[in-house]
Design an enzyme around this catalytic site. Structure first.
Site, PDB file in Angstrom:
ATOM      1  N   ASP A 197      -1.282   4.463  -6.704  1.00 53.67           N
ATOM      2  CA  ASP A 197       0.141   4.336  -6.361  1.00 53.67           C
ATOM      3  C   ASP A 197       0.961   5.477  -6.931  1.00 53.67           C
ATOM      4  O   ASP A 197       2.021   5.814  -6.410  1.00 53.67           O
ATOM      5  CB  ASP A 197       0.685   3.000  -6.856  1.00 53.67           C
ATOM      6  CG  ASP A 197       0.086   1.867  -6.034  1.00 53.67           C
ATOM      7  OD1 ASP A 197      -0.998   1.382  -6.397  1.00 53.67           O
ATOM      8  OD2 ASP A 197       0.673   1.527  -4.988  1.00 53.67           O
ATOM      9  N   GLY A 247       0.873  -1.173   0.000  1.00 52.11           N
ATOM     10  CA  GLY A 247       0.000   0.000   0.000  1.00 52.11           C
ATOM     11  C   GLY A 247       0.911   1.225   0.000  1.00 52.11           C
ATOM     12  O   GLY A 247       1.826   1.315   0.849  1.00 52.11           O
TER      13      GLY A 247
HETATM   14  O1  MRU Z   1       0.944  -4.122  -4.514  1.00 53.31           O
HETATM   15  P1  MRU Z   1       0.257  -3.342  -3.440  1.00 53.31           P
HETATM   16  O2  MRU Z   1      -0.582  -4.197  -2.538  1.00 53.31           O
HETATM   17  O3  MRU Z   1       1.214  -2.448  -2.679  1.00 53.31           O
HETATM   18  O4  MRU Z   1      -0.732  -2.394  -4.223  1.00 53.31           O
HETATM   19  C1  MRU Z   1      -1.509  -1.491  -3.493  1.00 53.31           C
HETATM   20  C2  MRU Z   1      -2.426  -0.679  -4.310  1.00 53.31           C
HETATM   21  O5  MRU Z   1      -2.417  -0.725  -5.512  1.00 53.31           O
HETATM   22  C3  MRU Z   1      -3.283   0.279  -3.563  1.00 53.31           C
HETATM   23  O6  MRU Z   1      -4.493   0.452  -4.234  1.00 53.31           O
HETATM   24  C4  MRU Z   1      -2.579   1.633  -3.454  1.00 53.31           C
HETATM   25  O7  MRU Z   1      -1.267   1.471  -2.996  1.00 53.31           O
HETATM   26  C5  MRU Z   1      -3.289   2.567  -2.567  1.00 53.31           C
HETATM   27  S1  MRU Z   1      -3.094   2.152  -0.830  1.00 53.31           S
HETATM   28  C6  MRU Z   1      -3.858   3.329   0.069  1.00 53.31           C
END
Ligand code: MRU
Length: 349
Positions: free
Chosen positions: A237, A49
């Site tokens: 992200d 996240g």
């Molecule tokens: O691969 P991840 O689990 O880190 O991906 C996370 C996401 O794509 C979330 O939607 C994003 O980081 C927003 S978290 C508030």
């Protein structure tokens, strides 16, 4: 009030981290004692996240400095640059990682002794985490303001308290709804390949007693068509200067489906996820991860040996498909290029 589980806890000589790989079966905290532990935890998605990754990396850099034993200012500063680059290489797409590390390096530049730099890095990392709590709460309030009474909302991946410091981004709207006593129903996609929706969002919302229904990713079109969905709300992200948004793989497809069904598609993210230095989504580096994430589920092989695999962790939703970007400074719609820039007026980027 909601009882939020904390994903990242600063222990002064270590980071206590919620191991998200073990959820929902086990709530396990692990101790990160070295910068290598921090790099591995980010890379292996024990913490994930965008905001939570940035917070962990910030503590990681502060931890390294504290344990470095360096008392020469110039050597410390130059080593900090190298260590920040190392941490930044753990995951390439979420801009919060480099944002947090740059913020620490900038704070270090303002100090005149090695001792002061080490102290400042720790206070700055703590501040980043504290500010993220307030930021997420505001995002949640703005997100909630977009939802009608008795809203049916679809979300993707995990954007909750455990992906941030508290409240979350898209999920922040659901926590605020709960705190205000508003009725709301959430459809959470399972989010293949590593199932952040099934393992994390379903668990997190269930813990908070928020009404949630889990669906597989390929059910999204049918649910959008048949379940009177009022809005899609997802996280981000990296949001580029023109509003293009990188988020968990599958987000782009859901945005197209939302458009096809006339359903608003909102992105919720803090300013620390907005990257004005990157012009468009085409310029974003998309992380590609191990084949095992696709060929295996829960450690069990589901595909033939030696099969070719493509495993991008994120995709980019063009800004034209986004009805609004929900930030801690309000909701941006329309001309993203101008309006995202306006959010930063008076701030250095
Ligand atoms: O691969 P991840 O689990 O880190 O991906 C996370 C996401 O794509 C979330 O939607 C994003 O980081 C927003 S978290 C508030």
């Amino acid at each position: 009030m909601t009882n939020f589980i904390k994903p990242v806890i600063w222990e002064s000589d270590a980071i206590r981290l919620l191991n998200q790989q073990k959820l929902p079966g086990e709530v396990e905290y692990i101790f990160l004692k070295t910068i290598e532990d921090v790099w591995d935890s980010i890379s292996e998605l024990k913490v994930r996240g965008a905001p939570a990754i940035g917070i962990t990396a910030a503590f990681g850099l502060a931890l390294w400095a504290k344990k470095s034993g360096l008392n020469n200012l110039e050597i410390l500063k130059s080593e900090l640059g190298v260590k920040a680059e190392y941490l930044n290489s753990s995951r390439p797409t979420a801009v919060n990682l480099s944002w947090a590390l740059q913020r620490l390096l900038k704070a270090a530049e303002e100090e005149a002794s090695a001792e002061k730099v080490i102290e400042r890095l720790e206070t700055e990392a703590i501040l980043i985490q504290q500010q993220d709590e307030e930021t997420c709460k505001r995002i949640g309030e703005y997100g909630f303001s977009l939802l009608p009474d008795n809203a049916n909302v679809l979300t993707h991946c995990n954007t909750g308290a455990i992906a941030t410091s508290k409240y979350g981004t898209a999920l922040g709207a659901f926590y605020i709804a709960k705190e205000r006593g508003a009725d709301l129903h959430v459809y959470a996609t399972e989010t293949r390949p590593v199932l952040q929706g099934a393992r994390l969002t379903a668990w997190e919302l269930q813990q908070a007693e928020i009404d949630v229904t889990l669906i597989t990713d390929n059910m999204a079109a049918h649910v959008l068509k048949t379940k009177k969905i009022d809005a899609v709300l997802v996280g981000a992200d990296r949001i580029t200067a023109n509003g293009d948004t990188a988020n968990k793989i599958g987000t782009y497809g859901i945005a197209i489906l939302a458009k096809a069904h006339g359903i608003p598609f909102y992105v919720a993210a803090p300013l620390s996820t907005i990257d004005l230095h990157t012009a468009t989504g085409d310029d974003i580096v998309i992380e590609e991860r191990h084949a095992e994430e696709v060929t295996h589920i829960g450690g069990k092989r589901i595909a033939p040996e030696d099969i070719n695999v493509f495993n991008p962790a994120f995709d980019v939703t063009p800004s034209g498909l986004i009805s609004g970007i929900v930030t801690e400074k309000g909701i941006v719609t329309g001309d993203y290029h101008t309006k995202l820039k306006e959010l930063f007026e008076g701030l250095t980027v």
